[in-house]
Structures are given as C-alpha cells and as structure tokens.
Enzyme design. Structure first.
Site: not given
Length: 340
Positions: A186-187, A204
């Site tokens: 994520h991200d 992340g």
C-alpha cells in the site's frame, strides 16, 4: 451456396477465431440470437460465451475475452484489450488501450475508490492487482486507490495493493519491468523505467525513483527511498534509504560504492562518472581524519569548485542530505574502505 455449406462456413470462422492464441478475434456475442460477425471486420469484439460480462461494463473496440472470464459492472476496457482464460476484472477499474491479462490475472476489487491503468500494460499469470491492502490501519469502507501508467510488464504472481487511506494512493509509473512474485504494498510509489527482479518485496510507503534495479529476493522496509540509478544486490534487506547512483548489498544492506555499470549503460559520460567517484570518496571514504562528520563532508563537496558544477554530483549530495531530514530513515550504513 447451400444452407448447410453456409452454416458450416460461419461455424468454421468462429472456431478459427476461438483457437487463436491471443483471442484476437473480431467476433461479437451480444446475445444468443445474434449471428457471428464477419471475421475481417475491424472494430468488433470477441466474448467467449462461457465468460460473464456485466451489461454495464464498457468495452472498447477490438476487445477479446477468452473463456471463463469475469468483468464487473463498473469496469471500463480500452481498445484492443486481451483477456486470456480465467482472468477477471472487478470493481471500479479502468484499463487503457492494448492491455493484456494472462490466465488467472485478477485486477480490481469491489471496494470504494478505483484502480486506473494506462496503455500497453501486460499482467502475467495469476497476478493480483488493485486489491485491498494488508495494513491493519485500513478501515473497511474507506476509499483506496491504485494508479498504473503505460508500458509496464508485470509478471506472474505479482501482487500490487491499493492505498491504505483515502488521502494517499499506490502509484506505478511507466516502462517498469516487475518480475515474478514481487509484492508492492500500500501507498508505494514506483516511478519510471525500473527493474524489480523476482521476489522483490516492498513494504508500505516505499518510494522507488527512476532507473533503479533490484536483485532477486530483496526486502525493503516501509518508508524507505530507493534513489534513481541505484542497484540493490540480491538477497539484501534494506532498512534505510539507498542514495542516488549507489549500490548496496548485504543481509543488512550497506553501501558498496557507485552503480558504475548501471551509470555506463544509462549513458553517463566518463567525466560525470569520474566526478561522482570523486564525490563519493570525499563523502564516504575520507583520508583526512579532520574532515568532520558526514554533514561537513557533504558541505565540502557542495563548495568544491569543480564538483559543485556537475548536476549529477549535486543530485547525489541532495539525495543523501534529504535522507537525514525529518521523518526519513537515514541512509544505508557505509564503510570507510571499499571500492567506488
């Protein structure tokens, strides 16, 4: 031509279309009652009758959908997209022109937010793209986002997750090769022209700049930055930033010098490479014990009457300096001896 001959001729056309490897047919199945269109028609579509395509899905001209595929109601496919057997598109997902999903690939998820993909991307067998992240802070029902640019090759069993919050997004740029079984959490931000070898694992919020290259089986700690034109040796565990133009390796990755071969391949001049080597030695391999700490040595390079004039040297110095800023992790450990 008799009715039987006509029927056989039309069936033969459909069968040849179905057996083409990339399903690049020009046949349309809008309903059971419609006839097979002429195989030379340019802008028609092929949808195998075993596939489930929601009537609200938007399909561009020349889309080919093989057997046992699923396309949800909010999907939008650009021109000439190819879906091999058993590939699926879910949620609010948009594919640009000429994208290919190999067998078993899954793109999108039935979550708030979206997955947006550019043109000319290939998704390998059983790749899983744009699904819910594995961050425990994610709250079910929040919007989450993934955006992928153009001309990426994303190989088999790769997983790329959406963002963990509505205020952020996972981003993959253009012209990246992401080899088999990589994970991008994520991200993360992976910019352009990078090569991530098999089993590269990005936690992340990792940033990978441009023209970086990882060896196989490497792990990158969350929030780390991987600088442009850098190289990470296979099997490394990266827990701090990798400055631009450098090479790191090791179970706890350490700086091993400049990525000289990578710089040559990317067209850096002999003068630029010589200056980068001089700057690297000044910063990481000082011969004068009174040269001070790394901040002092960075300042010396910035004030050098020759080195300070080269943009590549200034860029490397800034990359190192930025890594010591607030909320950053510093740079990988370095030794006072070693080649550059």
């Amino acid at each position: 031509m008799s009715s039987l001959q006509y029927t056989r001729s039309r069936f033969s056309v459909a069968l040849r279309v179905f057996t083409q490897r990339r399903f690049s047919s020009t046949v349309t199945y809008a309903s059971e009652e419609e006839k097979v269109t002429d195989a030379t028609e340019e802008n028609s579509r092929f949808i195998h009758p075993s596939s489930v395509v929601h009537p609200n899905a938007i399909l561009g001209d020349g889309v080919s959908i093989g057997p046992f595929c699923t396309i949800g109601p909010f999907a939008k496919l650009g021109r000439a997209c190819q879906l091999y057997p058993g590939s699926h598109i879910f949620g609010n997902t948009e594919l640009g022109d000429n994208c290919t999903l190999m067998t078993g690939a899954v793109i999108g998820d039935d979550l708030p937010g979206h997955t947006v993909i550019g043109r000319n991307n290939i998704f390998g067998h059983h790749a899983v793209i744009g699904v819910k992240c594995q961050d425990m802070k994610y709250k079910l029902g929040n919007e989450c986002f993934l955006e992928i640019g153009d001309n990426n090759e994303i190989r088999e069993h790769v997983s790329i997750h959406r963002s963990s919050s509505p205020s952020d997004k996972t981003v993959i740029g253009d012209n990246n090769l992401i080899m088999g079984s990589c994970h991008i959490a994520h991200d993360c931000k992976v910019r352009n022209n990078n090569i991530l070898a098999n089993n590269t694992l990005l936690a992340g919020h990792v940033l990978v700049e441009d023209y970086a290259h990882t060896g196989g089986g490497i792990v990158v700690h969350q929030f780390c930055h991987i600088g442009s034109f850098s190289f990470i040796g296979g099997g490394s565990v990266v827990s701090q930033d990798v400055p631009k133009y450098t090479m790191v390796s090791g179970e706890r990755a350490e700086l091993r010098g400049l990525n000289l071969e990578g710089l040559r391949r990317r067209g850096f001049s002999a003068t630029e490479i010589k200056s980068l080597r001089a700057a690297y030695r000044e910063i990481f391999m000082p011969t004068d014990r009174s040269s001070g700490n790394i901040e002092d040595r960075l300042a010396q390079v910035e004030q050098h009457k020759e080195l300070s004039l080269l943009p590549a040297v200034c860029s490397m110095v800034q990359s190192i300096r930025d890594s010591f800023g607030e909320h950053r992790r510093g740079i990988c450990k370095f030794r006072s001896q070693g080649g550059s």
